[in-house]
Design a protein around this motif. Structure first.
Motif, short mmCIF file in Angstrom:
data_model
loop_
_atom_site.label_atom_id
_atom_site.label_comp_id
_atom_site.label_asym_id
_atom_site.label_seq_id
_atom_site.Cartn_x
_atom_site.Cartn_y
_atom_site.Cartn_z
N VAL A 82 0.76 -1.34 -0.05
CA VAL A 82 -0.12 -0.18 -0.03
C VAL A 82 1.03 1.23 -0.11
O VAL A 82 2.23 1.30 0.28
N GLY A 83 0.14 2.23 -0.35
CA GLY A 83 1.03 3.64 0.04
C GLY A 83 2.12 3.92 -0.99
O GLY A 83 2.19 3.32 -2.18
N GLU A 84 3.32 4.45 -0.50
CA GLU A 84 4.20 4.68 -1.17
C GLU A 84 5.32 3.63 -1.51
O GLU A 84 5.69 3.36 -2.67
N GLU A 85 5.06 2.48 -0.63
CA GLU A 85 5.63 1.21 -1.06
C GLU A 85 5.17 0.50 -2.40
O GLU A 85 6.05 0.14 -3.17
N ARG A 86 3.64 0.66 -2.21
CA ARG A 86 3.07 0.00 -3.54
C ARG A 86 3.50 0.78 -4.82
O ARG A 86 3.93 0.29 -6.01
N LEU A 87 3.42 2.08 -4.79
CA LEU A 87 3.75 2.92 -5.78
C LEU A 87 5.11 2.86 -6.33
O LEU A 87 5.41 2.76 -7.62
N ALA A 88 6.18 2.62 -5.15
CA ALA A 88 7.52 2.53 -5.67
C ALA A 88 7.75 1.12 -6.69
O ALA A 88 8.47 0.84 -7.84
N VAL A 89 6.95 0.11 -6.28
CA VAL A 89 7.03 -1.13 -7.02
C VAL A 89 6.31 -1.06 -8.26
O VAL A 89 7.03 -1.56 -9.52
N LEU A 90 5.33 -0.53 -8.45
CA LEU A 90 4.66 -0.12 -9.65
C LEU A 90 5.39 0.46 -10.43
O LEU A 90 5.49 0.21 -11.80
N GLU A 91 6.00 1.44 -10.06
CA GLU A 91 6.81 2.43 -10.95
C GLU A 91 7.90 1.97 -11.50
O GLU A 91 8.45 1.90 -12.60
N ALA A 92 8.59 0.82 -10.74
CA ALA A 92 9.82 0.21 -11.12
C ALA A 92 9.58 -0.94 -12.15
O ALA A 92 10.40 -0.80 -13.21
N GLU A 93 8.32 -1.51 -12.04
CA GLU A 93 7.98 -2.35 -13.03
C GLU A 93 7.53 -1.87 -14.25
O GLU A 93 7.91 -2.19 -15.51
N CYS A 94 6.86 -0.42 -14.26
CA CYS A 94 6.32 0.40 -15.37
C CYS A 94 7.75 0.83 -16.18
O CYS A 94 7.75 0.65 -17.33
N THR A 95 8.75 1.17 -15.64
CA THR A 95 10.14 1.59 -16.17
C THR A 95 10.56 0.24 -17.03
O THR A 95 10.94 0.39 -18.16
#
Length: 144
Positions: free
Chosen positions: A95-108
């Motif tokens: 959740v939160g920033e931890e989730r966003l960081a994982v999503l952004e890394a995979e998106c990249t």
């Protein structure tokens, strides 16, 4: 009444092998060995009539758990939003920033493979954050 044990997800596309190899990279799927009597899929493809060459490709979960993905060439291009899409579950339980960081890394990683980032949907009262994307032929999917 019988229970369905397996299913396959089929993609209509212009370049089946290209789209299949993209999804192999996204999901960690593998291309099965070519049919018996053929050293490579290219050899098998060349054995087909010209109009059927390059018309289909498939890949599967090496563990045998996930569905087989099948890609078939169709003459028409994609026109509207998919009525069905895949959710690639990379942030499950986060959740939160931890989730966003994982999503952004995979998106990249996926953008480097040819995907397109469409938009970030931030968490609300009902849903966690996700990123809407498109594969190499414009099929929508979500990083969830």
């Amino acid at each position: 009444m019988s229970t369905v044990k397996q299913f396959q997800v089929t993609f209509d596309c212009t370049e089946p092998e290209r789209v299949a190899r993209f999804w192999c990279e996204v999901l960690g799927y593998v291309v099965p060995p070519p049919p018996e009597g053929f050293a490579t899929w290219d050899d098998f493809d060349r054995s087909l009539p010209p109009e059927r060459q390059g018309s289909a490709f498939a890949c599967g979960d090496p563990s045998g758990v996930g569905p087989r993905l099948y890609f078939q060439r169709v003459p028409e291009g994609k026109v509207v939003k998919n009525r069905l899409h895949l959710d690639v579950r990379v942030g499950t339980g986060l959740v939160g920033e931890e989730r966003l960081a994982v999503l952004e890394a995979e998106c990249t990683r996926l953008v480097a493979l040819g995907a397109t980032r469409v938009r970030l949907l931030l968490a609300d009262d009902h849903n966690e954050s996700c990123i809407v994307m498109q594969d190499v032929e414009g099929n929508e999917f979500c990083l969830d």
